[in-house]
Design a protein around this motif. Sequence first.
Motif, PDB file in Angstrom:
ATOM      1  N   ARG A  13      36.075 -40.130 -13.115  1.00  0.00           N
ATOM      2  CA  ARG A  13      34.987 -39.265 -12.694  1.00  0.00           C
ATOM      3  C   ARG A  13      35.472 -37.828 -12.620  1.00  0.00           C
ATOM      4  O   ARG A  13      36.638 -37.565 -12.327  1.00  0.00           O
ATOM      5  CB  ARG A  13      34.478 -39.682 -11.306  1.00  0.00           C
ATOM      6  CG  ARG A  13      33.988 -41.120 -11.217  1.00  0.00           C
ATOM      7  CD  ARG A  13      32.608 -41.275 -11.807  1.00  0.00           C
ATOM      8  NE  ARG A  13      32.124 -42.650 -11.748  1.00  0.00           N
ATOM      9  CZ  ARG A  13      30.933 -43.036 -12.196  1.00  0.00           C
ATOM     10  NH1 ARG A  13      30.108 -42.133 -12.724  1.00  0.00           N
ATOM     11  NH2 ARG A  13      30.569 -44.291 -12.123  1.00  0.00           N
ATOM     12  N   CYS A  14      34.589 -36.901 -12.865  1.00  0.00           N
ATOM     13  CA  CYS A  14      34.927 -35.484 -12.735  1.00  0.00           C
ATOM     14  C   CYS A  14      35.301 -35.197 -11.289  1.00  0.00           C
ATOM     15  O   CYS A  14      34.563 -35.573 -10.364  1.00  0.00           O
ATOM     16  CB  CYS A  14      33.729 -34.627 -13.157  1.00  0.00           C
ATOM     17  SG  CYS A  14      33.900 -32.874 -12.743  1.00  0.00           S
ATOM     18  N   GLN A  19      30.580 -37.008 -11.939  1.00  0.00           N
ATOM     19  CA  GLN A  19      29.956 -37.663 -13.085  1.00  0.00           C
ATOM     20  C   GLN A  19      31.023 -38.278 -13.984  1.00  0.00           C
ATOM     21  O   GLN A  19      32.188 -37.897 -13.954  1.00  0.00           O
ATOM     22  CB  GLN A  19      29.108 -36.669 -13.877  1.00  0.00           C
ATOM     23  CG  GLN A  19      29.882 -35.704 -14.756  1.00  0.00           C
ATOM     24  CD  GLN A  19      28.963 -34.839 -15.614  1.00  0.00           C
ATOM     25  OE1 GLN A  19      27.951 -34.335 -15.159  1.00  0.00           O
ATOM     26  NE2 GLN A  19      29.326 -34.659 -16.870  1.00  0.00           N
ATOM     27  N   VAL A  21      33.492 -39.192 -16.905  1.00  0.00           N
ATOM     28  CA  VAL A  21      34.199 -38.451 -17.947  1.00  0.00           C
ATOM     29  C   VAL A  21      35.019 -39.448 -18.759  1.00  0.00           C
ATOM     30  O   VAL A  21      35.085 -40.637 -18.439  1.00  0.00           O
ATOM     31  CB  VAL A  21      35.115 -37.357 -17.342  1.00  0.00           C
ATOM     32  CG1 VAL A  21      34.286 -36.232 -16.719  1.00  0.00           C
ATOM     33  CG2 VAL A  21      36.056 -37.936 -16.302  1.00  0.00           C
ATOM     34  N   GLU A  26      40.234 -35.640 -16.143  1.00  0.00           N
ATOM     35  CA  GLU A  26      39.353 -34.749 -16.902  1.00  0.00           C
ATOM     36  C   GLU A  26      38.234 -34.231 -16.008  1.00  0.00           C
ATOM     37  O   GLU A  26      37.755 -34.930 -15.115  1.00  0.00           O
ATOM     38  CB  GLU A  26      38.757 -35.513 -18.090  1.00  0.00           C
ATOM     39  CG  GLU A  26      37.875 -34.678 -18.997  1.00  0.00           C
ATOM     40  CD  GLU A  26      37.300 -35.484 -20.154  1.00  0.00           C
ATOM     41  OE1 GLU A  26      36.398 -34.972 -20.836  1.00  0.00           O
ATOM     42  OE2 GLU A  26      37.744 -36.629 -20.361  1.00  0.00           O
ATOM     43  N   TRP A  27      37.804 -32.997 -16.264  1.00  0.00           N
ATOM     44  CA  TRP A  27      36.682 -32.377 -15.569  1.00  0.00           C
ATOM     45  C   TRP A  27      35.511 -32.232 -16.537  1.00  0.00           C
ATOM     46  O   TRP A  27      35.724 -32.067 -17.744  1.00  0.00           O
ATOM     47  CB  TRP A  27      37.053 -30.983 -15.061  1.00  0.00           C
ATOM     48  CG  TRP A  27      38.109 -30.921 -14.010  1.00  0.00           C
ATOM     49  CD1 TRP A  27      39.399 -31.369 -14.086  1.00  0.00           C
ATOM     50  CD2 TRP A  27      37.976 -30.342 -12.711  1.00  0.00           C
ATOM     51  NE1 TRP A  27      40.083 -31.114 -12.932  1.00  0.00           N
ATOM     52  CE2 TRP A  27      39.233 -30.477 -12.062  1.00  0.00           C
ATOM     53  CE3 TRP A  27      36.931 -29.719 -12.026  1.00  0.00           C
ATOM     54  CZ2 TRP A  27      39.459 -30.014 -10.763  1.00  0.00           C
ATOM     55  CZ3 TRP A  27      37.162 -29.256 -10.731  1.00  0.00           C
ATOM     56  CH2 TRP A  27      38.406 -29.408 -10.114  1.00  0.00           C
ATOM     57  N   CYS A  28      34.306 -32.237 -16.025  1.00  0.00           N
ATOM     58  CA  CYS A  28      33.177 -31.849 -16.876  1.00  0.00           C
ATOM     59  C   CYS A  28      33.281 -30.348 -17.107  1.00  0.00           C
ATOM     60  O   CYS A  28      33.928 -29.624 -16.337  1.00  0.00           O
ATOM     61  CB  CYS A  28      31.843 -32.230 -16.233  1.00  0.00           C
ATOM     62  SG  CYS A  28      31.335 -31.180 -14.848  1.00  0.00           S
ATOM     63  N   ARG A  29      32.657 -29.874 -18.168  1.00  0.00           N
ATOM     64  CA  ARG A  29      32.803 -28.467 -18.539  1.00  0.00           C
ATOM     65  C   ARG A  29      32.332 -27.524 -17.441  1.00  0.00           C
ATOM     66  O   ARG A  29      33.000 -26.533 -17.116  1.00  0.00           O
ATOM     67  CB  ARG A  29      32.025 -28.172 -19.819  1.00  0.00           C
ATOM     68  CG  ARG A  29      32.084 -26.700 -20.230  1.00  0.00           C
ATOM     69  CD  ARG A  29      31.367 -26.439 -21.526  1.00  0.00           C
ATOM     70  NE  ARG A  29      32.041 -27.075 -22.649  1.00  0.00           N
ATOM     71  CZ  ARG A  29      31.640 -26.968 -23.920  1.00  0.00           C
ATOM     72  NH1 ARG A  29      30.549 -26.251 -24.205  1.00  0.00           N
ATOM     73  NH2 ARG A  29      32.294 -27.562 -24.882  1.00  0.00           N
ATOM     74  N   CYS A  31      32.065 -27.902 -14.131  1.00  0.00           N
ATOM     75  CA  CYS A  31      32.919 -27.863 -12.939  1.00  0.00           C
ATOM     76  C   CYS A  31      34.254 -27.177 -13.231  1.00  0.00           C
ATOM     77  O   CYS A  31      34.781 -26.439 -12.385  1.00  0.00           O
ATOM     78  CB  CYS A  31      33.158 -29.278 -12.421  1.00  0.00           C
ATOM     79  SG  CYS A  31      31.701 -30.010 -11.627  1.00  0.00           S
ATOM     80  N   TYR A  32      34.793 -27.424 -14.425  1.00  0.00           N
ATOM     81  CA  TYR A  32      36.052 -26.783 -14.797  1.00  0.00           C
ATOM     82  C   TYR A  32      35.875 -25.269 -14.895  1.00  0.00           C
ATOM     83  O   TYR A  32      36.657 -24.503 -14.325  1.00  0.00           O
ATOM     84  CB  TYR A  32      36.553 -27.347 -16.125  1.00  0.00           C
ATOM     85  CG  TYR A  32      37.836 -26.709 -16.605  1.00  0.00           C
ATOM     86  CD1 TYR A  32      39.061 -27.062 -16.057  1.00  0.00           C
ATOM     87  CD2 TYR A  32      37.816 -25.725 -17.602  1.00  0.00           C
ATOM     88  CE1 TYR A  32      40.238 -26.470 -16.481  1.00  0.00           C
ATOM     89  CE2 TYR A  32      38.987 -25.130 -18.036  1.00  0.00           C
ATOM     90  CZ  TYR A  32      40.194 -25.506 -17.470  1.00  0.00           C
ATOM     91  OH  TYR A  32      41.353 -24.908 -17.890  1.00  0.00           O
ATOM     92  N   GLY A  80      43.851 -34.452 -11.646  1.00  0.00           N
ATOM     93  CA  GLY A  80      42.904 -33.372 -11.933  1.00  0.00           C
ATOM     94  C   GLY A  80      43.568 -32.032 -12.168  1.00  0.00           C
ATOM     95  O   GLY A  80      42.910 -31.081 -12.612  1.00  0.00           O
TER      96      GLY A  80
END
Length: 224
Positions: A13-14, A19, A21, A26-29, A31-32, A80
């Motif tokens: 999950r992000c 959410q 991933v 990994e982060w969603c775009r 949030c990153y 993360g």
Amino acid sequence: MIDWLFDFLYPPRCPGCGQAVHASGEWCRDCYEAVAEIREITGCPGRFVQHVWTLSHYDKGMKQLLHDVKFNKKKERSRGAAPFLHSFYYATATWQWLPDYVIPIPVSEKKRELRGYNQVDILFKPYMSRFRQRDLGKWHWLEALVKVDSTRPMWGLTKRERQLNTKGAFLPIAAVKRSHILNGKSVLLLDDIYTTGATVSEAAEVLAAMGADSVNVLTLASGR
């Protein structure tokens, strides 16, 4: 195999919004991009730190990630940090300066026993070997300092109180000091969060006394 099994048992999950991933860490775009920014912090603390770099803003998903790693014993969330360190890895490709040694800010034995680990180690160490593979003879991981148990928690303290609280907080590891391994060497000091600079300033003074020629700082996040 182990990473695949972990992702199978605990779907990734992000760290920011939760959410789904593709892979752990990994982060969603969105949030990153909300927290990521490689930048130099001006006004270096003390006279023994040359430069301070940080990789993200201490906010939103990053703030929660570090809180979970440090206080909720969620060691796995340290994954993360990977995207931020990958970005830093590529940024260093054009550097004229590279560290001989990377040295983590230590935690006291009391905190290590409570958490089971030093959060700086698990956030940074898995990635430093990749840096070293690219730049042979550089980026050597070195435990060089010990943390005195008598200091108070830093949260809630003023800048002046932080400076007083960290005075004498670090000591050299005796074997490292005797080896003179840091004589004339460049050091990158690692910490999770940069606030006032009191912690890294005190640690850098000890490293300079151990013979380090230059001390720069890298943190995963900063509120400045």
